[in-house]
Scaffold this motif. Structure first.
Motif, PDB file in Angstrom:
ATOM      1  N   SER A 180       6.094   5.017   0.472  1.00  0.00           N
ATOM      2  CA  SER A 180       5.859   6.423   0.105  1.00  0.00           C
ATOM      3  C   SER A 180       6.780   7.435   0.820  1.00  0.00           C
ATOM      4  O   SER A 180       7.070   8.496   0.239  1.00  0.00           O
ATOM      5  CB  SER A 180       4.388   6.784   0.312  1.00  0.00           C
ATOM      6  OG  SER A 180       3.589   5.990  -0.536  1.00  0.00           O
ATOM      7  N   GLN A 183       9.472   9.112  -1.188  1.00  0.00           N
ATOM      8  CA  GLN A 183       9.149  10.324  -1.971  1.00  0.00           C
ATOM      9  C   GLN A 183       9.635  11.570  -1.229  1.00  0.00           C
ATOM     10  O   GLN A 183      10.250  12.470  -1.811  1.00  0.00           O
ATOM     11  CB  GLN A 183       7.637  10.481  -2.140  1.00  0.00           C
ATOM     12  CG  GLN A 183       6.958   9.463  -2.993  1.00  0.00           C
ATOM     13  CD  GLN A 183       5.478   9.847  -3.204  1.00  0.00           C
ATOM     14  OE1 GLN A 183       5.114  11.014  -3.186  1.00  0.00           O
ATOM     15  NE2 GLN A 183       4.645   8.847  -3.398  1.00  0.00           N
ATOM     16  N   HIS A 212      -1.870 -11.310   2.010  1.00  0.00           N
ATOM     17  CA  HIS A 212      -1.310 -10.323   2.947  1.00  0.00           C
ATOM     18  C   HIS A 212      -0.253 -10.946   3.851  1.00  0.00           C
ATOM     19  O   HIS A 212      -0.471 -12.001   4.422  1.00  0.00           O
ATOM     20  CB  HIS A 212      -2.416  -9.718   3.823  1.00  0.00           C
ATOM     21  CG  HIS A 212      -3.373  -8.887   3.043  1.00  0.00           C
ATOM     22  ND1 HIS A 212      -4.462  -9.423   2.405  1.00  0.00           N
ATOM     23  CD2 HIS A 212      -3.384  -7.560   2.769  1.00  0.00           C
ATOM     24  CE1 HIS A 212      -5.118  -8.460   1.773  1.00  0.00           C
ATOM     25  NE2 HIS A 212      -4.478  -7.313   1.967  1.00  0.00           N
ATOM     26  N   GLU A 220       7.818   2.104  -5.059  1.00  0.00           N
ATOM     27  CA  GLU A 220       7.235   3.435  -5.150  1.00  0.00           C
ATOM     28  C   GLU A 220       7.720   4.070  -6.447  1.00  0.00           C
ATOM     29  O   GLU A 220       8.848   3.827  -6.882  1.00  0.00           O
ATOM     30  CB  GLU A 220       7.790   4.249  -3.955  1.00  0.00           C
ATOM     31  CG  GLU A 220       7.069   5.507  -3.679  1.00  0.00           C
ATOM     32  CD  GLU A 220       5.715   5.253  -3.018  1.00  0.00           C
ATOM     33  OE1 GLU A 220       5.446   4.128  -2.567  1.00  0.00           O
ATOM     34  OE2 GLU A 220       4.927   6.207  -2.970  1.00  0.00           O
ATOM     35  N   PHE A 260      -2.198  11.460   0.251  1.00  0.00           N
ATOM     36  CA  PHE A 260      -1.058  12.151  -0.376  1.00  0.00           C
ATOM     37  C   PHE A 260      -1.242  12.392  -1.866  1.00  0.00           C
ATOM     38  O   PHE A 260      -0.308  12.834  -2.547  1.00  0.00           O
ATOM     39  CB  PHE A 260       0.257  11.408  -0.101  1.00  0.00           C
ATOM     40  CG  PHE A 260       0.109   9.912   0.051  1.00  0.00           C
ATOM     41  CD1 PHE A 260      -0.263   9.357   1.266  1.00  0.00           C
ATOM     42  CD2 PHE A 260       0.331   9.072  -1.024  1.00  0.00           C
ATOM     43  CE1 PHE A 260      -0.405   7.985   1.419  1.00  0.00           C
ATOM     44  CE2 PHE A 260       0.196   7.701  -0.878  1.00  0.00           C
ATOM     45  CZ  PHE A 260      -0.181   7.153   0.350  1.00  0.00           C
ATOM     46  N   GLY A 292      -1.830   1.377  -6.030  1.00  0.00           N
ATOM     47  CA  GLY A 292      -2.476   2.617  -5.649  1.00  0.00           C
ATOM     48  C   GLY A 292      -1.691   3.742  -6.314  1.00  0.00           C
ATOM     49  O   GLY A 292      -0.475   3.646  -6.494  1.00  0.00           O
ATOM     50  N   GLY A 319       2.862  -3.623  -5.393  1.00  0.00           N
ATOM     51  CA  GLY A 319       3.422  -4.728  -4.597  1.00  0.00           C
ATOM     52  C   GLY A 319       4.045  -5.772  -5.497  1.00  0.00           C
ATOM     53  O   GLY A 319       3.347  -6.432  -6.255  1.00  0.00           O
TER      54      GLY A 319
HETATM   55  C1  YSA Z   1      -0.675   5.299  -3.482  1.00  0.00           C
HETATM   56  C2  YSA Z   1      -0.637   6.540  -4.092  1.00  0.00           C
HETATM   57  C3  YSA Z   1       0.606   7.096  -4.337  1.00  0.00           C
HETATM   58  O1  YSA Z   1       0.658   8.332  -4.885  1.00  0.00           O
HETATM   59  C4  YSA Z   1       1.783   6.412  -4.032  1.00  0.00           C
HETATM   60  C5  YSA Z   1       1.725   5.176  -3.436  1.00  0.00           C
HETATM   61  C6  YSA Z   1       0.503   4.627  -3.160  1.00  0.00           C
HETATM   62  C7  YSA Z   1       0.457   3.328  -2.463  1.00  0.00           C
HETATM   63  C8  YSA Z   1       0.261   3.478  -0.955  1.00  0.00           C
HETATM   64  N1  YSA Z   1       1.436   4.003  -0.314  1.00  0.00           N
HETATM   65  C9  YSA Z   1      -0.072   2.137  -0.369  1.00  0.00           C
HETATM   66  O2  YSA Z   1       0.662   1.597   0.436  1.00  0.00           O
HETATM   67  N2  YSA Z   1      -1.205   1.623  -0.837  1.00  0.00           N
HETATM   68  S1  YSA Z   1      -1.720   0.154  -0.447  1.00  0.00           S
HETATM   69  O3  YSA Z   1      -1.911   0.051   0.957  1.00  0.00           O
HETATM   70  O4  YSA Z   1      -2.910  -0.121  -1.235  1.00  0.00           O
HETATM   71  O5  YSA Z   1      -0.571  -0.833  -0.888  1.00  0.00           O
HETATM   72  C10 YSA Z   1      -0.075  -0.835  -2.223  1.00  0.00           C
HETATM   73  C11 YSA Z   1       0.235  -2.250  -2.635  1.00  0.00           C
HETATM   74  O6  YSA Z   1       1.088  -2.865  -1.666  1.00  0.00           O
HETATM   75  C12 YSA Z   1      -1.002  -3.137  -2.680  1.00  0.00           C
HETATM   76  O7  YSA Z   1      -1.631  -3.037  -3.936  1.00  0.00           O
HETATM   77  C13 YSA Z   1      -0.415  -4.519  -2.450  1.00  0.00           C
HETATM   78  O8  YSA Z   1       0.080  -5.034  -3.667  1.00  0.00           O
HETATM   79  C14 YSA Z   1       0.761  -4.225  -1.534  1.00  0.00           C
HETATM   80  N3  YSA Z   1       0.397  -4.527  -0.135  1.00  0.00           N
HETATM   81  C15 YSA Z   1      -0.201  -3.741   0.766  1.00  0.00           C
HETATM   82  N4  YSA Z   1      -0.338  -4.382   1.945  1.00  0.00           N
HETATM   83  C16 YSA Z   1       0.194  -5.610   1.776  1.00  0.00           C
HETATM   84  C17 YSA Z   1       0.671  -5.710   0.444  1.00  0.00           C
HETATM   85  N5  YSA Z   1       1.278  -6.813  -0.029  1.00  0.00           N
HETATM   86  C18 YSA Z   1       1.389  -7.848   0.821  1.00  0.00           C
HETATM   87  N6  YSA Z   1       0.980  -7.838   2.116  1.00  0.00           N
HETATM   88  C19 YSA Z   1       0.378  -6.747   2.623  1.00  0.00           C
HETATM   89  N7  YSA Z   1       0.004  -6.756   3.891  1.00  0.00           N
END
Ligand code: YSA
Length: 347
Positions: A180, A183, A212, A220, A260, A292, A319
């Motif tokens: 993010s 952005q 994970h 993004e 955000f 997300g 992801g």
């Molecule tokens: C949300 C709203 C926005 O307007 C823009 C972006 C987002 C996403 C936010 N920045 C975010 O990081 N959300 S999240 O923690 O839920 O991660 C988004 C995706 O990243 C997850 O759905 C998953 O697919 C991946 N992810 C997160 N942690 C991870 C992972 N993939 C693998 N290992 C991890 N530890």
């Protein structure tokens, strides 16, 4: 008058031995030039020097040296013949109809393939691809994204903090916990309207399990314009999933929280393996959580000096590991980083 200071018999033996040891016609020709070449050939020089010898010596050495010339010429000729025979026999054993040996070549990693495919889909939908740094400041990773200093949302992201040498303008340094911040970098340097995707690595200090990793990827997306709405968001992701899975994919939006965005959403797609009936991939639920998302929070626009009354936008983060796992039926995210060739070679 001089005597010949070379042992003709020793010269003969070593020349014949050298000819015997030759393995191909090119080397044999070089040897011929070495012994019999008009200019500087070793035997040619011996024969030339005979005229300077005393008469007695000339009578003794002359016939020996001349017959040695004949002997070397014959040995060279015989060797050439035997090399020709050998190479014609060799041709018989080369079967040109035999299948060739397959050369092992490397290929792209499954994650690279999926990320490339996702980029291409968004590019075809008129999104630009941009990147951002993996080492971030606290400002870009949290503050500008409306995550207050003492807000528990910061704990949603277990952060790898970096040892600090001196002060930076944006606070402490860290490995970005999500994509993010891309952005913020983009909006600071560009004016709307635009639509971008920002692929890259993210890092979280958390226990690994089948879904994970500490080092993973995100993509993004951000679209900002005068009248961008959630309906635009819904259309874009529906179209994206249709192109990615080559069929119409049912989506489900659930309310969620990210500082955000307002409103914040979690997006599920109907399981593409069982079409919602329930299977091991979707853990019998029929749905898969994939990203997300939400409408950009006015505070984020203020941080980049956009007027929130004038501009509206949607953003999301997905992801690619999760997408690749769904697409290729991969049960454990850790396989991507295992370096196990039995896994990698399947793609
Ligand atoms: C949300 C709203 C926005 O307007 C823009 C972006 C987002 C996403 C936010 N920045 C975010 O990081 N959300 S999240 O923690 O839920 O991660 C988004 C995706 O990243 C997850 O759905 C998953 O697919 C991946 N992810 C997160 N942690 C991870 C992972 N993939 C693998 N290992 C991890 N530890």
């Amino acid at each position: 008058m001089k005597k010949l200071n070379i042992d003709i018999e020793r010269f003969r033996k070593s020349a014949i031995q050298a000819i015997k040891e030759i393995k191909d016609a090119t080397a044999l020709e070089s040897l011929r030039i070495r012994f019999l070449g008009r200019q500087g050939g070793e035997l040619t020089e011996i024969l030339r020097s005979l005229k300077n010898l005393a008469l007695e010596e000339k009578r003794r050495i002359g016939p020996v040296a001349n017959s040695l010339r004949g002997e070397i010429e014959k040995a060279l000729e015989q060797k050439l013949e035997s090399l020709k025979v050998q190479s014609s026999k060799l041709k018989v054993v080369v079967d040109l109809t035999m299948p060739g040996k397959r050369i092992e070549t490397g290929h792209l990693h499954p994650l690279t393939l999926v990320e490339k495919e996702i980029r291409e889909i968004f590019k075809a939908m008129n999104f630009s691809v941009v990147e951002g740094p993996e080492v971030e400041t606290e400002y870009y990773n949290f503050d500008a994204l409306n995550v207050p200093k003492d807000h528990p949302a910061r704990e949603m992201h277990d952060t790898f903090w970096l040892k600090q040498f001196g002060k930076t303008r944006g606070g402490r340094l860290l490995l970005r916990t999500h994509t993010s911040p891309i952005q913020i970098h983009y909006m600071e340097t560009h004016q709307p309207p635009f639509q971008i995707v920002g692929p890259g690595r993210a890092f979280r200090y958390e226990a690994t399990d089948a879904s994970h990793e500490t080092n993973f990827h995100q993509i993004e997306a951000l679209m900002v314009g005068k009248d961008v709405t959630l309906a635009n968001f819904k259309f874009v992701i529906q179209e994206f999933f249709k192109r990615l899975f080559k069929k119409k994919v049912q989506i489900r939006l659930r309310p969620s929280y990210f500082p955000f965005v307002e409103p914040g959403l979690e997006v599920d797609i109907q399981c593409v393996k069982c079409d919602g009936k329930g299977c091991n991939i979707c853990k019998e639920s029929g749905w898969l959580e994939v990203m997300g998302a939400g409408m950009v929070h006015p505070k984020v626009f203020e941080a980049v000096r956009y007027n929130p009354k004038e501009w509206r936008g949607f953003a999301f983060g997905l992801g690619p590991e999760r997408i690749a796992m769904i697409k290729y039926n991969i049960p454990d995210i850790r396989l991507f980083y295992s370096g196990d060739l039995r896994f990698i070679k399947q793609f």
